[in-house]
Design an enzyme around this catalytic site. Structure first.
Site, PDB file in Angstrom:
ATOM      1  N   ARG A   1      -6.205  12.759  -4.817  1.00 23.56           N
ATOM      2  CA  ARG A   1      -7.436  12.190  -4.266  1.00 23.56           C
ATOM      3  C   ARG A   1      -8.516  13.263  -4.097  1.00 23.56           C
ATOM      4  O   ARG A   1      -9.706  12.981  -4.257  1.00 23.56           O
ATOM      5  CB  ARG A   1      -7.085  11.573  -2.917  1.00 23.56           C
ATOM      6  CG  ARG A   1      -8.194  10.834  -2.228  1.00 23.56           C
ATOM      7  CD  ARG A   1      -7.615  10.316  -0.918  1.00 23.56           C
ATOM      8  NE  ARG A   1      -8.509   9.388  -0.269  1.00 23.56           N
ATOM      9  CZ  ARG A   1      -9.184   9.684   0.831  1.00 23.56           C
ATOM     10  NH1 ARG A   1      -9.083  10.880   1.386  1.00 23.56           N
ATOM     11  NH2 ARG A   1      -9.963   8.781   1.384  1.00 23.56           N
TER      12      ARG A   1
ATOM     13  N   ARG B   1       0.821  -1.221   0.000  1.00 20.36           N
ATOM     14  CA  ARG B   1       0.000   0.000   0.000  1.00 20.36           C
ATOM     15  C   ARG B   1       0.857   1.274   0.000  1.00 20.36           C
ATOM     16  O   ARG B   1       0.446   2.305   0.549  1.00 20.36           O
ATOM     17  CB  ARG B   1      -0.975   0.014   1.186  1.00 20.36           C
ATOM     18  CG  ARG B   1      -1.978  -1.127   1.163  1.00 20.36           C
ATOM     19  CD  ARG B   1      -2.955  -0.974   0.008  1.00 20.36           C
ATOM     20  NE  ARG B   1      -4.180  -1.712   0.236  1.00 20.36           N
ATOM     21  CZ  ARG B   1      -5.293  -1.165   0.739  1.00 20.36           C
ATOM     22  NH1 ARG B   1      -5.355   0.105   1.001  1.00 20.36           N
ATOM     23  NH2 ARG B   1      -6.350  -1.903   0.926  1.00 20.36           N
TER      24      ARG B   1
HETATM   25  O1  CP3 Z   1       0.031   1.038  -3.098  1.00 16.26           O
HETATM   26  C1  CP3 Z   1      -0.467  -0.045  -3.397  1.00 16.26           C
HETATM   27  O2  CP3 Z   1      -0.325  -1.065  -2.726  1.00 16.26           O
HETATM   28  C2  CP3 Z   1      -1.210  -0.157  -4.704  1.00 16.26           C
HETATM   29  C3  CP3 Z   1      -2.610   0.066  -4.665  1.00 16.26           C
HETATM   30  C4  CP3 Z   1      -3.565  -0.816  -3.867  1.00 16.26           C
HETATM   31  C5  CP3 Z   1      -4.776  -0.307  -3.331  1.00 16.26           C
HETATM   32  N1  CP3 Z   1      -5.481  -1.346  -2.816  1.00 16.26           N
HETATM   33  C6  CP3 Z   1      -5.190   1.111  -3.390  1.00 16.26           C
HETATM   34  C7  CP3 Z   1      -6.214   1.596  -2.447  1.00 16.26           C
HETATM   35  C8  CP3 Z   1      -3.526  -2.191  -3.579  1.00 16.26           C
HETATM   36  C9  CP3 Z   1      -2.450  -3.226  -3.855  1.00 16.26           C
HETATM   37  C10 CP3 Z   1      -4.763  -2.502  -2.925  1.00 16.26           C
HETATM   38  C11 CP3 Z   1      -5.121  -3.880  -2.503  1.00 16.26           C
HETATM   39  C12 CP3 Z   1      -6.332  -4.100  -1.693  1.00 16.26           C
HETATM   40  N2  CP3 Z   1      -7.531  -3.452  -1.760  1.00 16.26           N
HETATM   41  C13 CP3 Z   1      -6.454  -5.144  -0.726  1.00 16.26           C
HETATM   42  C14 CP3 Z   1      -5.395  -6.159  -0.407  1.00 16.26           C
HETATM   43  C15 CP3 Z   1      -4.302  -5.617   0.437  1.00 16.26           C
HETATM   44  C16 CP3 Z   1      -4.696  -5.341   1.867  1.00 16.26           C
HETATM   45  O3  CP3 Z   1      -4.436  -4.192   2.279  1.00 16.26           O
HETATM   46  O4  CP3 Z   1      -5.210  -6.206   2.538  1.00 16.26           O
HETATM   47  C17 CP3 Z   1      -7.747  -5.048  -0.179  1.00 16.26           C
HETATM   48  C18 CP3 Z   1      -8.335  -5.942   0.906  1.00 16.26           C
HETATM   49  C19 CP3 Z   1      -8.430  -3.975  -0.843  1.00 16.26           C
HETATM   50  C20 CP3 Z   1      -9.826  -3.523  -0.662  1.00 16.26           C
HETATM   51  C21 CP3 Z   1      -9.872  -2.127  -0.192  1.00 16.26           C
HETATM   52  N3  CP3 Z   1      -9.621  -1.023  -0.990  1.00 16.26           N
HETATM   53  C22 CP3 Z   1     -10.191  -1.653   1.091  1.00 16.26           C
HETATM   54  C23 CP3 Z   1     -10.523  -2.537   2.272  1.00 16.26           C
HETATM   55  C24 CP3 Z   1     -10.133  -0.258   1.048  1.00 16.26           C
HETATM   56  C25 CP3 Z   1     -10.528   0.710   2.140  1.00 16.26           C
HETATM   57  C26 CP3 Z   1      -9.662   0.657   3.303  1.00 16.26           C
HETATM   58  C27 CP3 Z   1      -8.337   1.326   3.044  1.00 16.26           C
HETATM   59  O5  CP3 Z   1      -7.309   0.684   3.166  1.00 16.26           O
HETATM   60  O6  CP3 Z   1      -8.378   2.495   2.719  1.00 16.26           O
HETATM   61  C28 CP3 Z   1      -9.731   0.125  -0.248  1.00 16.26           C
HETATM   62  C29 CP3 Z   1      -9.474   1.497  -0.745  1.00 16.26           C
HETATM   63  C30 CP3 Z   1      -8.115   1.778  -1.264  1.00 16.26           C
HETATM   64  N4  CP3 Z   1      -7.416   1.007  -2.141  1.00 16.26           N
HETATM   65  C31 CP3 Z   1      -7.346   2.933  -0.975  1.00 16.26           C
HETATM   66  C32 CP3 Z   1      -6.166   2.833  -1.721  1.00 16.26           C
HETATM   67  C33 CP3 Z   1      -5.037   3.817  -1.801  1.00 16.26           C
HETATM   68  C34 CP3 Z   1      -7.764   4.083  -0.049  1.00 16.26           C
HETATM   69  C35 CP3 Z   1      -8.932   4.832  -0.554  1.00 16.26           C
HETATM   70  C36 CP3 Z   1      -8.603   6.194  -1.100  1.00 16.26           C
HETATM   71  O7  CP3 Z   1      -7.436   6.558  -1.193  1.00 16.26           O
HETATM   72  O8  CP3 Z   1      -9.525   6.903  -1.491  1.00 16.26           O
END
Ligand code: CP3
Length: 342
Positions: free
Chosen positions: A38, A25
């Site tokens: 964002r 992340r």
């Molecule tokens: O930097 C990176 O790793 C690349 C981008 C990436 C994102 N999500 C961007 C994101 C990656 C590899 C993911 C994977 C992801 N997404 C997983 C597996 C990894 C883990 O952390 O367990 C999961 C379970 C998700 C589903 C997901 N997406 C959730 C639960 C959330 C909300 C909670 C949170 O962490 O914010 C997201 C949103 C998300 N995906 C954000 C980002 C940068 C944040 C939202 C935003 O910036 O508006």
């Protein structure tokens, strides 16, 4: 030729001058440069616009100096491509308003043409590869079928994913049909990422650790195994199944090049379970990055010592938290980069 191929060499088991490092992340909310983008565009707009995805992907390479870029996207673009509506609610997380509960719901789900539905990801990868200009490798990724099923059935985040589990335990045939559809979509999707230029692929099974060892094999690993088998001869694959340390031996036997581990297992123990012929990735507690910098430096060194030289990619045990100061993230990365094996 890549200028920095430390991660690729480490995944092949070759000796390297130092341990490579990246952070799960790493493209995200702890970076003010990310927040600026964002504030202007919606989440899926950022994913679907190659120029934005490219800019966000490269931010941590420039700002914190990691040894790999990871594609900016989300695991939930796959359920979206399969026909489900997916929303991302600010500060709450994912919401799927019409989750899968029955056989009738399954009729709404399809194995899509990935070029048609996810072509924007492949376009982003091509652009990122061009802009990275061989500085560091690009990691592509997908969610594991089990973790995607969790969201597709539960409809939102959960600590237990009890509704997803109940679905699997009460309607196993439906569950396996859905898991196979996700697997088939994911294989096509990851092959598309390889064709577009991804150098490494990581499979995120964030909720693998919610299952018993037997259920992990049945509901998760047998599908991950199919995915790894389909891609491992093209690019090295890393499996990150959070909490599923009990199955490190079985995950190592899939042919993956690397296994991600979280901070709840000792590196020595993970090595013993996984065997010596696989690269381990991890396992710094993400919350430890909230410590004072001298504490971070000391704890990173302890981690490096515990894994030893070779066959280790330094990383966090899960995603970086949004409230981590950027100079703390940089201290994590720099301590790994400057570490001398004596
Ligand atoms: O930097 C990176 O790793 C690349 C981008 C990436 C994102 N999500 C961007 C994101 C990656 C590899 C993911 C994977 C992801 N997404 C997983 C597996 C990894 C883990 O952390 O367990 C999961 C379970 C998700 C589903 C997901 N997406 C959730 C639960 C959330 C909300 C909670 C949170 O962490 O914010 C997201 C949103 C998300 N995906 C954000 C980002 C940068 C944040 C939202 C935003 O910036 O508006």
């Amino acid at each position: 030729m890549l200028q920095n191929d430390l991660i690729l060499r480490t995944l092949r088991g070759e000796k390297t001058e130092r341990t490579p490092v990246w952070m799960m992340r790493q493209a995200g909310r702890y970076l003010p440069e990310y927040i600026a983008i964002r504030n202007k565009y919606g989440f899926f707009e950022r994913c679907q616009t190659p120029a934005l995805a490219c800019e966000i992907t490269i931010q941590p390479v420039d700002i914190v100096g990691v040894d790999a870029a990871i594609l900016f996207s989300d695991i939930l673009v796959v359920p979206q491509a399969m026909g489900l509506e997916v929303q991302l609610k600010e500060n709450i997380g994912p919401l799927l308003p019409d989750p899968i509960k029955s056989i009738a719901d399954l009729a709404r789900v399809r194995v899509p043409d990935v070029d048609e539905t996810l072509g924007y990801v492949f376009d982003a990868i091509k652009l990122i590869k061009q802009e990275l200009n061989n500085r560091v490798p690009l990691i592509g990724f997908a969610g594991a079928p089990w973790t995607l099923l969790c969201y597709m059935v539960q409809g939102k985040g959960s600590k237990t994913f009890d509704e997803a589990k109940a679905f699997c335990f009460t309607q196993p045939e439906l569950a396996h049909q859905l898991l196979q559809m996700i697997t088939d979509t994911t294989i096509a999707y990851l092959k598309g990422q390889i064709k577009a230029g991804a150098d490494v692929l990581q499979i995120f099974d964030s909720w693998g650790g919610l299952l018993s060892p037997a259920d992990f094999e049945l509901l998760s690993l047998q599908y991950i195994r199919q995915i790894v088998a389909a891609i491992k001869d093209d690019v090295p694959t890393i499996i990150f199944a959070k909490g599923a340390w009990h199955s490190l031996d079985a995950m190592a036997a899939t042919g993956a090049a690397g296994l991600g581990i979280d901070w709840c297992i000792k590196p020595e123990m993970a090595r013993q379970f996984a065997g010596k012929d696989i690269t381990l990735q991890g396992n710094f507690d993400p919350a430890k990055l909230l410590s004072p910098i001298p504490v971070i430096e000391k704890e990173v060194k302890t981690m490096l010592q515990a894994f030893g030289p070779g066959r280790h990619i330094a990383n966090l045990g899960h995603g970086i938290l949004p409230n981590v100061p950027v100079d703390h993230a940089r201290a994590f990365v720099n301590t790994v980069k400057e570490y001398q094996w004596s």
